[in-house]
Design an enzyme around this catalytic site. Sequence first.
Site, PDB file in Angstrom:
ATOM      1  N   GLU A 178      17.172 -42.694   5.543  1.00 12.77           N
ATOM      2  CA  GLU A 178      15.927 -42.694   4.766  1.00 12.77           C
ATOM      3  C   GLU A 178      15.187 -44.017   4.908  1.00 12.77           C
ATOM      4  O   GLU A 178      13.986 -44.083   4.724  1.00 12.77           O
ATOM      5  CB  GLU A 178      16.234 -42.479   3.282  1.00 12.77           C
ATOM      6  CG  GLU A 178      16.834 -41.133   2.981  1.00 12.77           C
ATOM      7  CD  GLU A 178      17.302 -41.053   1.544  1.00 12.77           C
ATOM      8  OE1 GLU A 178      17.070 -40.008   0.931  1.00 12.77           O
ATOM      9  OE2 GLU A 178      17.882 -42.020   1.029  1.00 12.77           O
ATOM     10  N   ASP A 227      19.918 -30.180  -2.096  1.00 14.06           N
ATOM     11  CA  ASP A 227      20.936 -29.140  -2.341  1.00 14.06           C
ATOM     12  C   ASP A 227      20.794 -28.662  -3.777  1.00 14.06           C
ATOM     13  O   ASP A 227      20.032 -29.228  -4.562  1.00 14.06           O
ATOM     14  CB  ASP A 227      22.350 -29.720  -2.110  1.00 14.06           C
ATOM     15  CG  ASP A 227      22.588 -30.969  -2.946  1.00 14.06           C
ATOM     16  OD1 ASP A 227      22.381 -32.076  -2.434  1.00 14.06           O
ATOM     17  OD2 ASP A 227      22.952 -30.837  -4.127  1.00 14.06           O
TER      18      ASP A 227
HETATM   19  N1  SAH Z   1      26.884 -38.787   3.346  1.00 10.79           N
HETATM   20  C1  SAH Z   1      26.353 -39.993   2.786  1.00 10.79           C
HETATM   21  C2  SAH Z   1      26.744 -40.138   1.334  1.00 10.79           C
HETATM   22  C3  SAH Z   1      25.966 -39.234   0.513  1.00 10.79           C
HETATM   23  S1  SAH Z   1      26.345 -39.465  -1.159  1.00 10.79           S
HETATM   24  C4  SAH Z   1      26.874 -41.191   3.536  1.00 10.79           C
HETATM   25  O1  SAH Z   1      27.773 -41.025   4.310  1.00 10.79           O
HETATM   26  O2  SAH Z   1      26.330 -42.279   3.332  1.00 10.79           O
HETATM   27  C5  SAH Z   1      25.126 -38.494  -1.823  1.00 10.79           C
HETATM   28  C6  SAH Z   1      23.785 -39.163  -2.009  1.00 10.79           C
HETATM   29  O3  SAH Z   1      22.827 -38.164  -2.263  1.00 10.79           O
HETATM   30  C7  SAH Z   1      23.752 -40.086  -3.185  1.00 10.79           C
HETATM   31  O4  SAH Z   1      22.858 -41.125  -2.921  1.00 10.79           O
HETATM   32  C8  SAH Z   1      23.260 -39.207  -4.330  1.00 10.79           C
HETATM   33  O5  SAH Z   1      22.396 -39.927  -5.169  1.00 10.79           O
HETATM   34  C9  SAH Z   1      22.493 -38.068  -3.648  1.00 10.79           C
HETATM   35  N2  SAH Z   1      22.829 -36.670  -3.989  1.00 10.79           N
HETATM   36  C10 SAH Z   1      22.326 -35.613  -3.314  1.00 10.79           C
HETATM   37  N3  SAH Z   1      22.808 -34.461  -3.791  1.00 10.79           N
HETATM   38  C11 SAH Z   1      23.644 -34.770  -4.805  1.00 10.79           C
HETATM   39  C12 SAH Z   1      24.479 -33.985  -5.676  1.00 10.79           C
HETATM   40  N4  SAH Z   1      24.528 -32.659  -5.579  1.00 10.79           N
HETATM   41  N5  SAH Z   1      25.240 -34.641  -6.579  1.00 10.79           N
HETATM   42  C13 SAH Z   1      25.184 -35.990  -6.657  1.00 10.79           C
HETATM   43  N6  SAH Z   1      24.432 -36.768  -5.856  1.00 10.79           N
HETATM   44  C14 SAH Z   1      23.661 -36.193  -4.932  1.00 10.79           C
END
Ligand code: SAH
Length: 244
Positions: free
Chosen positions: A7, A211
């Site tokens: 991002e 999601d």
């Molecule tokens: N795959 C990423 C980590 C993602 S953690 C990596 O390897 O760096 C998930 C991120 O998306 C967090 O910043 C959180 O704020 C957001 N997020 C998106 N969907 C979410 C959900 N269902 N529950 C909690 N956080 C979520």
Amino acid sequence: MSALLDEQRGLLEQLVNPQRVRRAGRTFWCGQWAGQEVVLVLSKVGKVAAATTTTVLIEAFDVKRVVFTGVAGGVGAGVKVGDVVVAEAFIQHDLNSAPLFPRYEIPLYGRATLDCDPALSAALLAATHLGLAGVGDHFHRSLLLEAPVVHRGLIASGDQFVCDPSAAALMRADLQAAGHEPLAVEMEGAAVAQVCHDYGVPFAAMRTISDRADAQAHLDFSAFVTQVASPYALAVLGQFIKHQ
Ligand code: SAH
């Protein structure tokens, strides 16, 4: 402040005269964008990490405003993948000091929710509409999504990636029982809001819904971030910065 490297990438390309500064294990990028002095940084994931990042932004870089873009799980009715939520306020869905304090209340703050700055949020909302109109429809169409709807409301943060429909439903029902109606769930915003509240620094946030916080939540997460959330963040912040 961005949550994920992908991002941040497009934003970094906009920086004129970028300077890299390392602090607290984080990389801060200082430079100019559309004539404004800006600092770009990754929050890191989770509330504590995001609080540290925000504290350094304020203490070491003396930022006057904080704007967050990222992705989140949609939990409100009608909040679908590809929509955008501009935060009005944040709550920590995993904060519970009962019976010492009412559930969700931040101990010694006398409140459960922290509001975003109204003027900054209004500017971010306007930029979101302009930015989404400007990017056209090929991004959401690439993942067969409907046209994005922009929502305004409460975002719930906690140290969990919510990817179970019953966990998401329970979280929402418990919040509703306490009078709170969350539209989205993520892992950083409430912490950033609390640090900004402590320092009196205006804060605004937008999250693209990646999601529905259910069993599909981890699928296509990176494709979504690359193909939809990142171009949205860039388009929205491009509009935002132009109108500051
Ligand atoms: N795959 C990423 C980590 C993602 S953690 C990596 O390897 O760096 C998930 C991120 O998306 C967090 O910043 C959180 O704020 C957001 N997020 C998106 N969907 C979410 C959900 N269902 N529950 C909690 N956080 C979520």
